[in-house]
Design a protein around this motif. Sequence first.
Motif, PDB file in Angstrom:
ATOM      1  N   PHE A 313       1.402  16.383  -1.394  1.00  0.00           N
ATOM      2  CA  PHE A 313       1.277  14.927  -1.491  1.00  0.00           C
ATOM      3  C   PHE A 313       2.521  14.191  -0.987  1.00  0.00           C
ATOM      4  N   LEU A 314       3.503  14.918  -0.469  1.00  0.00           N
ATOM      5  CA  LEU A 314       4.749  14.281  -0.040  1.00  0.00           C
ATOM      6  C   LEU A 314       4.535  13.190   1.016  1.00  0.00           C
ATOM      7  N   PRO A 315       3.695  13.395   2.040  1.00  0.00           N
ATOM      8  CA  PRO A 315       3.503  12.295   3.011  1.00  0.00           C
ATOM      9  C   PRO A 315       2.972  11.020   2.383  1.00  0.00           C
ATOM     10  N   SER A 316       2.151  11.148   1.346  1.00  0.00           N
ATOM     11  CA  SER A 316       1.642   9.936   0.698  1.00  0.00           C
ATOM     12  C   SER A 316       2.766   9.183  -0.002  1.00  0.00           C
ATOM     13  N   MET A 317       3.759   9.914  -0.508  1.00  0.00           N
ATOM     14  CA  MET A 317       4.911   9.262  -1.126  1.00  0.00           C
ATOM     15  C   MET A 317       5.792   8.617  -0.052  1.00  0.00           C
ATOM     16  N   GLU A 318       5.903   9.277   1.101  1.00  0.00           N
ATOM     17  CA  GLU A 318       6.676   8.684   2.199  1.00  0.00           C
ATOM     18  C   GLU A 318       6.069   7.358   2.644  1.00  0.00           C
ATOM     19  N   TRP A 319       4.746   7.306   2.717  1.00  0.00           N
ATOM     20  CA  TRP A 319       4.098   6.074   3.156  1.00  0.00           C
ATOM     21  C   TRP A 319       4.450   4.906   2.247  1.00  0.00           C
ATOM     22  N   GLY A 320       4.591   5.188   0.935  1.00  0.00           N
ATOM     23  CA  GLY A 320       4.968   4.140  -0.007  1.00  0.00           C
ATOM     24  C   GLY A 320       6.340   3.556   0.279  1.00  0.00           C
ATOM     25  N   LEU A 321       7.171   4.283   1.018  1.00  0.00           N
ATOM     26  CA  LEU A 321       8.477   3.774   1.433  1.00  0.00           C
ATOM     27  C   LEU A 321       8.451   3.219   2.852  1.00  0.00           C
ATOM     28  N   ILE A 322       7.703   3.881   3.736  1.00  0.00           N
ATOM     29  CA  ILE A 322       7.678   3.484   5.141  1.00  0.00           C
ATOM     30  C   ILE A 322       7.038   2.107   5.332  1.00  0.00           C
ATOM     31  N   ALA A 323       5.928   1.856   4.638  1.00  0.00           N
ATOM     32  CA  ALA A 323       5.139   0.649   4.898  1.00  0.00           C
ATOM     33  C   ALA A 323       5.574  -0.555   4.082  1.00  0.00           C
ATOM     34  N   ARG A 324       6.646  -0.457   3.308  1.00  0.00           N
ATOM     35  CA  ARG A 324       7.076  -1.561   2.456  1.00  0.00           C
ATOM     36  C   ARG A 324       7.996  -2.504   3.202  1.00  0.00           C
ATOM     37  N   ASN A 325       8.036  -3.747   2.736  1.00  0.00           N
ATOM     38  CA  ASN A 325       8.951  -4.712   3.350  1.00  0.00           C
ATOM     39  C   ASN A 325      10.310  -4.665   2.650  1.00  0.00           C
ATOM     40  N   GLY A 326      11.192  -5.600   2.988  1.00  0.00           N
ATOM     41  CA  GLY A 326      12.552  -5.569   2.483  1.00  0.00           C
ATOM     42  C   GLY A 326      12.679  -5.759   0.987  1.00  0.00           C
ATOM     43  N   ARG A 327      11.644  -6.232   0.338  1.00  0.00           N
ATOM     44  CA  ARG A 327      11.674  -6.379  -1.122  1.00  0.00           C
ATOM     45  C   ARG A 327      10.891  -5.272  -1.825  1.00  0.00           C
ATOM     46  N   GLY A 328      10.469  -4.283  -1.045  1.00  0.00           N
ATOM     47  CA  GLY A 328       9.795  -3.130  -1.644  1.00  0.00           C
ATOM     48  C   GLY A 328       8.316  -3.316  -1.843  1.00  0.00           C
ATOM     49  N   TRP A 329       7.703  -4.291  -1.161  1.00  0.00           N
ATOM     50  CA  TRP A 329       6.285  -4.570  -1.366  1.00  0.00           C
ATOM     51  C   TRP A 329       5.457  -3.977  -0.240  1.00  0.00           C
ATOM     52  N   GLY A 470      13.406 -13.246   4.368  1.00  0.00           N
ATOM     53  CA  GLY A 470      13.109 -13.123   2.951  1.00  0.00           C
ATOM     54  C   GLY A 470      11.765 -13.671   2.536  1.00  0.00           C
ATOM     55  N   GLN A 471      10.915 -14.040   3.498  1.00  0.00           N
ATOM     56  CA  GLN A 471       9.670 -14.739   3.167  1.00  0.00           C
ATOM     57  C   GLN A 471       8.474 -14.084   3.857  1.00  0.00           C
ATOM     58  N   MET A 472       7.321 -14.134   3.204  1.00  0.00           N
ATOM     59  CA  MET A 472       6.059 -13.719   3.808  1.00  0.00           C
ATOM     60  C   MET A 472       5.674 -14.757   4.863  1.00  0.00           C
ATOM     61  N   MET A 473       5.488 -14.319   6.109  1.00  0.00           N
ATOM     62  CA  MET A 473       5.226 -15.277   7.184  1.00  0.00           C
ATOM     63  C   MET A 473       3.841 -15.053   7.781  1.00  0.00           C
ATOM     64  N   ALA A 474       3.743 -14.368   8.908  1.00  0.00           N
ATOM     65  CA  ALA A 474       2.410 -14.093   9.455  1.00  0.00           C
ATOM     66  C   ALA A 474       1.712 -13.139   8.498  1.00  0.00           C
ATOM     67  N   SER A 475       0.732 -13.636   7.780  1.00  0.00           N
ATOM     68  CA  SER A 475       0.208 -12.926   6.625  1.00  0.00           C
ATOM     69  C   SER A 475      -1.260 -12.567   6.787  1.00  0.00           C
ATOM     70  N   ASP A 476      -1.659 -11.508   6.120  1.00  0.00           N
ATOM     71  CA  ASP A 476      -3.072 -11.188   5.999  1.00  0.00           C
ATOM     72  C   ASP A 476      -3.668 -12.036   4.870  1.00  0.00           C
ATOM     73  N   SER A 477      -4.938 -12.355   4.979  1.00  0.00           N
ATOM     74  CA  SER A 477      -5.567 -13.151   3.916  1.00  0.00           C
ATOM     75  C   SER A 477      -5.670 -12.379   2.618  1.00  0.00           C
ATOM     76  N   GLY A 478      -5.786 -11.042   2.705  1.00  0.00           N
ATOM     77  CA  GLY A 478      -5.749 -10.234   1.502  1.00  0.00           C
ATOM     78  C   GLY A 478      -7.083  -9.657   1.091  1.00  0.00           C
ATOM     79  N   TYR A 479      -7.203  -9.332  -0.207  1.00  0.00           N
ATOM     80  CA  TYR A 479      -8.330  -8.597  -0.793  1.00  0.00           C
ATOM     81  C   TYR A 479      -9.497  -9.530  -1.072  1.00  0.00           C
ATOM     82  N   SER A 480      -9.313 -10.365  -2.038  1.00  0.00           N
ATOM     83  CA  SER A 480     -10.298 -11.341  -2.491  1.00  0.00           C
ATOM     84  C   SER A 480      -9.590 -12.202  -3.520  1.00  0.00           C
ATOM     85  N   ARG A 481     -10.331 -13.079  -4.163  1.00  0.00           N
ATOM     86  CA  ARG A 481      -9.675 -13.914  -5.174  1.00  0.00           C
ATOM     87  C   ARG A 481      -9.294 -13.090  -6.407  1.00  0.00           C
TER      88      ARG A 481
END
Length: 809
Positions: A313-329, A470-481
Amino acid sequence: MPKMKYISPTTNRITGNLYACLIILTGLLACGTSFAGKDYAGADYTTYSGFKVDETAILPEREVHPSLWFKESDIDTLKTRFTKDQTARSYWKAVKEHRYLTIPIPPPVKLEEGNQAVHRYYGDMTQLAAYNAFMFLFEENKKQKQYYLDRAKQALLRAYDGPIYQLDPRKSGIDKSVDEIYRGVWSQTLAAAYDFIQPFLSADEDREIRRRLVKEAAYTYKDLDTWAKRPHNHLSKPAWGLASLALVLSDHPDAKNWLTKAHRAANRNTAYHFSADGIYREGAQYYIFSWINYVPYLYHYKNVSDVNLFETFLPSMEWGLIARNGRGWMMNIEDSYIRPVPTQMVTTPYLAYRSRLNPDVPFGEILQWGFENTDFEPFNQVEKKTGFNYTGASWDYPKELYELITYNPDVRSSPPSIDPTIFMAGGQSIFRNQWLDDDKEQMFLLFHGVPHADNHDHHDHLSFIIYAKGQMMASDSGYSRKSYGEDIRYQWYRLAPAHNTLTLNDIPLGDSVENQPPASDSRLNTAFFDFEQKAAPFRLYLDEPIGHAKRAVAFIQDEYFLVIDEAKTLDGKKGRFAAYFHGGRAKLRRAGKQFFWQYDADEYGPEAQLLTQQFHSNATIEIKKGETTYIKSDYVQTPMLKIEKQASEALLAQILYPLGEGETPPEISDLSTSTYLAATVKSPNGNDIFFKKAGREKLKVEALESDATFAWQRKTVAGTQQFAIQQGTYIDYAGKNYLRTTEPVSLAIEYGETGYTGAVEVERKTRFKLQWPQRPITSITLNGNAIAFSVEKGAIVYSLEESGNLVIR
């Protein structure tokens, strides 16, 4: 695989798939016949790049309790850990003061109390058992210790009481209050509670509790495949729950069968929804939702049976670090809200492994770094207001307890050492200048090209998200409400117009080949310029394509992004191309050809601004409104752009220039014509020029000339020359011949004072001829390996057969 058929756009969603016109709330985008189908059926679950574990069930010779999370011999060490640093003390305090230690044990729930009451009852009862059982082991006061033991026993002796077996998770309505995804968490929680206090039970108590746990294990074993015929989390979560029951009841004669079936079911999920390099293609929300089940299972299997699957499962843990932004999200792509990853919970087992993120230190140290550099505050505030935490299982998962058990304050923190721009084989690319905000703001763009799956799937192929200043800019609309089942999820959030992507005649981009990421080329990664192009057809999943698009992202490091689109119809007839752009939670101001997206200081970042400018020929730009959700229930209407062009071919480009408070916008001049796109950009860092064209013909724009499909040049304030081309054989600038090659190449190169540095992508053996700076050449290396060269008539000449990073000294 046979071609898939699709229901007419007028079909009622209740009867099958809905491809509906989006007419939602006043002010939202009307999108013609844009497609919003429900999860498509008939997928090939066997050809994705994911992973599997050995399905053979390994069980110990005899049961030993406790053993799932720790052994009796570990208790004193854990007690010491609980007060070793501020984080540990806060976790210990949260457990000692948890409401499950004091609330009255509720009476059995009744069906007439409704869905929510039934769901919450079983979540409460399982956690009540676990928290009190744990505190019994770690409490030193004898009277209080007995109090916890009595409460834990009472809860366990009533495990799965009430109407749970009168309900069928396969049905809707109140039956869903005992859904299999909840049961997977409940099983692991009760397994842990039983494991903590088993040695302190009387024979009768032990017999009764085991009877109840065995009944649930047998029930899950029997119905697991019918609960979820497709390999999504409704299969894997109860499977991992069954695995934990098998491990805690390992003396039972059916335990091996339970564990084998659990492995087989979970493997179907990990083989289809995880890429080989760790991407969970349902998005970060369901990654975490699965994480909270497979992490306990990994601990339990290692501790009970000494089978270590953490490496798998190590690659799945790496993805949690690779795909995050500067605030860890992690971003809200697919069915996801913005999510943190609690990497501190797996640092200890990963001290035994190394990661490509920094091969010089244990991976556990990088995971600790990830935790220490994650901003949990927005999620903590939401939990205080609503009671919902970031796990997606707020009523079921004993978050505070597992955080305490797994956190190890003795693990050092070490950052990743590899370049922060990463191209993932699974289809995501992350462009960034640095891993964290630190002394200057991180610039971050996620370029999304993960293959479609048949669950939680959005039409977001080749979309992108930007975090900068430090700000969310070009953003995805997301999941749902708020939840999966809302109509607006199908009528807006899943649609292509809700993402920063493209459509042709309202048809979204899809996969060229099922389960394969889009073709990517021209990958360049340097200290001054990064680049990649991805390609995809306009098609509904695997239906007939009607066109094709190439989207390229250029990152002029530390300053701005450039997104370039080249699209065409397959039949050569005119079509309606559209590119959508979402600037997130901003106020929008138009100034001529430029758009200024103003961000107020909020929980997602400080005051900032994004300047965008679109380049096109005969396209129209409309300002519209969409809807954006970053965290559950926090949805707002936001401005967006729709850039549309009627043609058989279309060239479009966007400059995306983040600005901090008080920063001066660049001077941008549009030099585009009907046959190519071009612009100059003047900023405090230097003067840039770029052009984009469809073919390989020669083109000169101001002082820059090349036959490349894309070319860029910068003269820095220090006088250094920087160039980049895609698929070209020469670069001339201001009358000087800077590059000649025998084959088309993609290349980025900086002509510096001490030599040349850059990156190159070649398809076959290619001869290079570079302008010589009238200084002796001491070496040429590609990826650290020496390359033979010569100097001929004032130029450096060498040949390359491989792609990579080039250094000429």
